[in-house]
Design an enzyme around this catalytic site. Structure first.
Site, mmCIF file in Angstrom:
data_model
loop_
_atom_site.group_PDB
_atom_site.id
_atom_site.type_symbol
_atom_site.label_atom_id
_atom_site.label_comp_id
_atom_site.label_asym_id
_atom_site.label_seq_id
_atom_site.Cartn_x
_atom_site.Cartn_y
_atom_site.Cartn_z
ATOM 1 N N TYR A 104 -2.533 10.363 14.086
ATOM 2 C CA TYR A 104 -0.853 11.075 13.457
ATOM 3 C C TYR A 104 -0.297 9.883 14.214
ATOM 4 C CZ TYR A 104 -2.224 16.280 13.856
ATOM 5 O OH TYR A 104 -2.905 17.146 14.274
ATOM 6 N N HIS A 122 -0.791 13.877 9.663
ATOM 7 C CA HIS A 122 -1.743 13.431 10.098
ATOM 8 C C HIS A 122 -2.787 13.080 8.926
ATOM 9 C CE1 HIS A 122 -6.125 16.231 11.168
ATOM 10 N NE2 HIS A 122 -5.675 14.847 10.943
ATOM 11 N N HIS A 130 -2.211 28.929 8.999
ATOM 12 C CA HIS A 130 -3.264 28.141 9.141
ATOM 13 C C HIS A 130 -4.001 27.397 10.442
ATOM 14 C CE1 HIS A 130 -3.626 23.498 9.014
ATOM 15 N NE2 HIS A 130 -3.646 23.316 10.888
#
Length: 698
Positions: free
Chosen positions: A212, A335, A415
């Site tokens: 990240y 990400h 998601h």
């Protein structure tokens, strides 16, 4: 078989012109696709599909253009493979006659004919080395061997041959693609006359499985109110497309009592100032922990996503009120997905938004709903159709939605990660379930869209429940744990709506003490790490170690335990929270499915006279029984009341970065559910990874 069908004099004239110029110019691959919806199915631009849905007749009309003079095949597949696919094969013979066949895929061999022919060839023509087809099909043929088409993801397979002999097409002439064939169209947006702002980072991707990466960016300085009317991803090459799992653009604000300005805090650390960012939530970072000031999501893009545009009457506000004329700052959280841990790969990733000074009628807002992302979201090994849920309690919608007429949801991004199979956002008003806001029964991790949906009214006191169905069959008998990696899991949906409200997040989870009691875990601690704290099991000793790995060592992964565990996490009370952009939050002690729930059942087009209905029955009639001592059956088989039994408290929370390397929590040994404030406090003590009021997005 049939004679060559003539579409129109205009179409044949186009082909004649193309034939004349074929030797002197390259033909555009979309030159004959007339429908607004279109997709390039291959990587080389040789296979194009266009389509249009006729809502009155329930027909989908297709146009397909392929660089071949052989057969062309298109199929709808439950698994992106031949087996079980509903396939249409068509083309034009050398003598000019056309052919079309409805077939059923039976594996890696020639498909068999479907005796109930539902694909209809409306026209076929060959010229300049290409085949162009027009064909159609009902979205639901009511034939058990056909594949119903809904508003969720449809997996297409395609292939073509170099001759009209229906034989093996080779690896180079086949593929698969996920699309949405029907649903609300993306609003048109004329980019002419709009201003554009880009925020990108061009760095070498770390050679880690999951990274990240947080970078900071200046926004435009606007002295009057403007509206953002569209967002799009900037991915400059195939590597960027392959390794950018998702990104989130976040607004950055300082607390009102902060003694520094935004320029002083963020100015030295922006990409514009030469700082390309670093690992998010890194305890070893050499710069201040700026992430704590950037918690409000502005735009979310996930793998497979396309441009997002707003309805003609809606925009996201910039440069209004106290922000007029000020330099605003944004955080871009990317990400990077690098499962092979490739080193030395550099590419550009970012976002651009389009904005205008022509103010629209409504200000848009973004709301995240679902299950908190932490180890409580644990999927047992070797399971299919395992359902977990997170919800936004009526107390939160009452607290966070001020207008009595509510808000209108116009776009949704559902998601999950690679274990996700089905996703559904359910909507309740009291005990009555309304039509689902959105669903995807064929979720594809590589095809995630900010999908326009019909305007849905969300009122104060409404309840949202987001259900995620998972499969862990791919994991080689290991559990899947909630977390940031694409091989870990999430259960979050992002909803665009208007008019804009202050609430930005609404989540729930099984109480931490209940979750640990299911597994007999009595002592844990967390340790700081790049990307956020990681939880470790201390006791029992046989599971000691980092939770994401050692939970698979649990000694009672029996069928009866898994059944009970799913029941506990889905139907027993969750604890919940909702958060406003100014940091205020509301804690909900208990939230669950409404008591006496009346389920929504969609219309069955294969039953004449069928209409959408509700049924008065619980989703499960009783708690499964299980073997002691790992868990106990719940004492009540009836879902709890909609409203919490204890009052909620509104507080202000300032997010901070943990200063201790680790925190140890000794948990109660009782296996009874530990609800209320006590369990919320115990949860908060093991760090921001599992705190009731924090979550890790996507």
């Amino acid at each position: 078989m049939g004679k060559l069908k003539t579409f129109s004099g205009t179409l044949l004239l186009i082909f004649a012109i193309l034939a004349d110029i074929a030797n002197s110019a390259q033909i555009s691959p979309t030159s004959l696709i007339t429908f607004q919806n279109r997709e390039q199915l291959d990587n080389e631009g040789k296979v194009w599909l266009g389509w249009e849905f006729d809502n009155e007749t329930d027909l989908i009309l297709f146009e397909m253009e392929v660089e071949t003079t052989g057969y062309v095949g298109l199929g709808i597949s439950p698994s992106s493979s031949m087996a079980g696919a509903d396939i249409f094969i068509a083309g034009v013979f050398d003598n000019g006659t056309s052919y079309g066949m409805d077939c059923i895929g039976i594996g890696f061999t020639r498909p068999k004919p479907d005796l109930h022919a539902d694909w209809v060839l409306d026209g076929a023509i060959e010229a300049v080395g290409k085949t162009f087809l027009k064909f159609s099909r009902l979205i639901n043929t009511c034939n058990d061997e056909d594949y119903p088409i809904g508003v969720d993801t449809t997996r297409l397979i395609w292939a073509y041959g170099d001759t009209d002999d229906i034989a093996y097409h080779t690896m180079a002439r086949r593929g698969a693609k996920a699309v949405n064939l029907i649903g609300t169209p993306i609003p048109d947006l004329d980019l002419e006359g709009l201003s554009k702002w880009e925020m990108t980072v061009d760095v070498e991707m770390p050679s880690l499985d999951t990274t990240y990466w947080c970078s900071y960016h200046k926004g435009p300085v606007l002295v009057t109110k403007h509206h953002v009317v569209g967002f799009d991803a900037l991915l400059d090459n195939i590597a960027a497309l392959a390794h950018t799992h998702h990104f989130i653009l976040k607004n950055c604000y300082l607390p009102r009592n902060h003694n520094e300005t935004l320029d002083e805090v963020f100015g030295p650390y922006t990409v514009d100032a030469g700082y390309d960012g670093g690992h998010c939530y890194d305890p070893e970072s050499t710069i201040p922990p700026l992430e704590q000031y950037c918690s409000q999501d502005l735009f979310v893009w996930a793998k497979g996503g396309k441009i997002m545009t707003f309805p003609a009457n809606v925009g996201y506000p910039l440069g209004e009120g106290e922000n007029a004329g000020k330099q605003l700052y944004y955080m871009l959280e990317i990400h990077y997905d690098n499962p092979d841990e490739v080193a030395g790969l550099k590419f550009k990733t970012g976002v651009q938004f389009y904005y205008t000074d022509e103010i629209r009628q409504q200000d848009a807002g973004l709301l995240a709903v679902g299950h908190m992302t932490n180890p409580i979201l644990t999927i047992p090994p070797n399971v299919d159709d395992f359902v977990l849920m997170g919800q936004c309690d009526p107390s939160c919608t009452e607290w966070g939605i001020k207008p009595e007429e509510g808000v209108t949801i116009f776009n949704a991004l559902l998601h999950a990660h690679i274990s996700g199979r089905k996703l559904k956002l359910r909507h309740f008003r009291g005990a009555v379930e309304l039509p689902w806001i959105d669903y995807d029964d064929h979720y594809d991790f590589d095809y995630q869209q900010n999908k326009p949906i019909p305007g849905t009214q969300l009122l104060p006191r409404d309840r949202l429940i987001y259900e995620c169905t998972y499969s862990s069959k791919w994991t080689d008998n290991t559990a899947v744990v909630g977390g940031m990696s694409s091989r870990e899991e999430m259960c979050i949906t992002f909803l665009w709506y208007y008019p804009r409200q202050d609430m930005t997040q609404c989540f729930s989870q099984t109480p931490f003490a209940v979750h640990t009691a299911d597994f007999g875990i009595t002592r844990v601690h967390d340790e700081d790490a790049k990307g956020g704290p990681q939880m470790f099991i201390d006791e029992p000793a046989y599971m000691a170690g980092q939770y994401r790995y050692t939970i698979s060592l649990f000694n009672n992964w029996t069928e009866s335990f898994v059944e009970q565990y799913q029941y506990n996490h889905r139907y027993l009370p969750h604890e919940g929270s909702c958060v406003q952009e100014d940091g205020q939050y509301l804690i909900v002690d208990e939230t669950s499915y409404p008591e006496g729930m009346i389920k929504y059942v969609p219309k069955d087009v294969c039953e004449p006279g069928s209409e959408p209905t509700t049924v008065t029955q619980p989703e499960t009639t009783q708690s499964p029984t299980t073997q002691s001592p790992t868990t106990q059956s719940p004492t009540s088989l009836t879902p709890p009341q909609t409203a919490p039994t204890q009052p909620q408290t509104t507080m202000t929370q300032q997010q901070t970065t943990p200063t201790q390397a680790s925190t140890t929590v000794t948990l109660p040994t009782s296996t009874e559910p530990q609800g209320g404030v006590a369990s919320g406090i115990a949860t908060a003590k093991i760090g921001s990874m599992v705190a009731i009021l924090t979550y890790i997005v996507l």
